[in-house]
Design an enzyme around this catalytic site. Structure first.
Site, PDB file in Angstrom:
ATOM      1  N   LYS A 137      30.954 -28.215  18.031  1.00 45.70           N
ATOM      2  CA  LYS A 137      31.155 -29.260  19.185  1.00 45.70           C
ATOM      3  C   LYS A 137      32.684 -29.094  19.627  1.00 45.70           C
ATOM      4  O   LYS A 137      33.641 -28.614  19.248  1.00 45.70           O
ATOM      5  CB  LYS A 137      31.054 -30.648  18.387  1.00 45.70           C
ATOM      6  CG  LYS A 137      29.457 -30.760  18.157  1.00 45.70           C
ATOM      7  CD  LYS A 137      29.037 -31.927  17.481  1.00 45.70           C
ATOM      8  CE  LYS A 137      27.590 -32.413  17.004  1.00 45.70           C
ATOM      9  NZ  LYS A 137      27.321 -33.588  16.538  1.00 45.70           N
ATOM     10  N   TYR A 153      19.679 -33.339  23.360  1.00 46.89           N
ATOM     11  CA  TYR A 153      19.761 -34.549  22.677  1.00 46.89           C
ATOM     12  C   TYR A 153      18.441 -35.644  23.187  1.00 46.89           C
ATOM     13  O   TYR A 153      18.799 -36.636  22.879  1.00 46.89           O
ATOM     14  CB  TYR A 153      21.108 -35.293  22.724  1.00 46.89           C
ATOM     15  CG  TYR A 153      21.982 -34.703  21.738  1.00 46.89           C
ATOM     16  CD1 TYR A 153      21.686 -34.482  20.253  1.00 46.89           C
ATOM     17  CD2 TYR A 153      23.235 -34.383  22.071  1.00 46.89           C
ATOM     18  CE1 TYR A 153      22.648 -33.873  19.217  1.00 46.89           C
ATOM     19  CE2 TYR A 153      24.176 -33.550  21.066  1.00 46.89           C
ATOM     20  CZ  TYR A 153      23.743 -33.655  19.790  1.00 46.89           C
ATOM     21  OH  TYR A 153      24.825 -33.080  18.852  1.00 46.89           O
ATOM     22  N   HIS A 157      26.840 -29.052  14.940  1.00 43.02           N
ATOM     23  CA  HIS A 157      25.293 -29.292  15.129  1.00 43.02           C
ATOM     24  C   HIS A 157      24.743 -28.279  14.618  1.00 43.02           C
ATOM     25  O   HIS A 157      25.004 -27.158  14.563  1.00 43.02           O
ATOM     26  CB  HIS A 157      24.909 -29.578  16.548  1.00 43.02           C
ATOM     27  CG  HIS A 157      23.534 -29.404  16.812  1.00 43.02           C
ATOM     28  ND1 HIS A 157      22.838 -30.581  16.497  1.00 43.02           N
ATOM     29  CD2 HIS A 157      22.817 -28.178  17.014  1.00 43.02           C
ATOM     30  CE1 HIS A 157      21.470 -29.979  16.797  1.00 43.02           C
ATOM     31  NE2 HIS A 157      21.681 -28.852  17.069  1.00 43.02           N
ATOM     32  N   GLU A 197      15.792 -25.455  20.777  1.00 42.18           N
ATOM     33  CA  GLU A 197      17.360 -25.037  20.994  1.00 42.18           C
ATOM     34  C   GLU A 197      17.502 -23.878  21.250  1.00 42.18           C
ATOM     35  O   GLU A 197      18.687 -23.645  22.158  1.00 42.18           O
ATOM     36  CB  GLU A 197      18.181 -25.733  19.965  1.00 42.18           C
ATOM     37  CG  GLU A 197      17.841 -27.190  19.683  1.00 42.18           C
ATOM     38  CD  GLU A 197      18.349 -27.915  18.417  1.00 42.18           C
ATOM     39  OE1 GLU A 197      19.060 -27.261  17.691  1.00 42.18           O
ATOM     40  OE2 GLU A 197      18.177 -29.159  18.277  1.00 42.18           O
TER      41      GLU A 197
END
Ligand code: RTP
Length: 151
Positions: free
Chosen positions: A12, A52, A118, A129
């Site tokens: 991140k 998300y 993550h 993803e």
């Protein structure tokens, strides 16, 4: 259990700014996972809202999107035995204070809203993803190490 299971791992913005990319990559390499995709990207809020989508409606959602868009992230796909579940164990708990020492979050961070990395939470979500972050696909290559890592 498959030796070709894949997971999406992301450093991140706080992890990138703090210079932790190399350490996080090293943990996955040293464990025996194989890197099959990697990119540094400044994600748009729209892209992050997609990533998300399951959390839309949570009180922390707007802050989460702002945090995730505050700087570049490093997206990666790692392949190997039990990559999704073991990847999450290697990251630690969502709340770093509940993460064991020895896990990435347990060693490098303190706050849930700045938890540096993550990891996909299921094989199904990993595949989603991977498609979202790497629409161009991943790289196929053979590694001579594999016969030393798997029977
Ligand atoms: P991630 O998706 O980032 O790997 O995290 P996770 O599955 O462990 O946790 P999840 O519930 O999906 O939450 C996603 C991210 O939102 C931030 N968060 N903040 N302020 C809060 O209470 C709160 N709760 C979650 C964290 O950055 C978390 O990783």
């Amino acid at each position: 259990m498959s030796t070709t299971e894949r997971t999406y791992i992301m450093v991140k913005p706080d992890g990138v700014q703090r210079g932790l990319v190399g350490k996080i990559i090293a943990r996955f390499e040293e464990r025996g996972y194989k890197l099959i995709a990697l990119k540094l990207v400044q994600a748009t809020e729209e892209h992050l809202e997609n990533h998300y989508a399951d959390l839309k409606g949570k009180a922390f959602f707007p802050g989460l999107i702002k945090y995730m868009a505050s700087g570049p992230v490093v997206g990666m796909v790692w392949q190997g035995l039990d990559a999704v579940k073991t990847g999450r164990v290697m990251l630690g708990a969502t709340n770093p204070l509940a993460s064991p020492i020895g896990s990435i979050r347990g060693d490098y961070c303190l706050a849930v809203g700045r938890n540096i990395c993550h990891g996909s939470d299921s094989v199904e979500n990993a595949e989603k993803e991977i498609k979202l972050w790497f629409p161009e696909g991943v790289v196929q290559y053979t590694s001579a190490l594999e016969s030393w890592i798997f029977e």
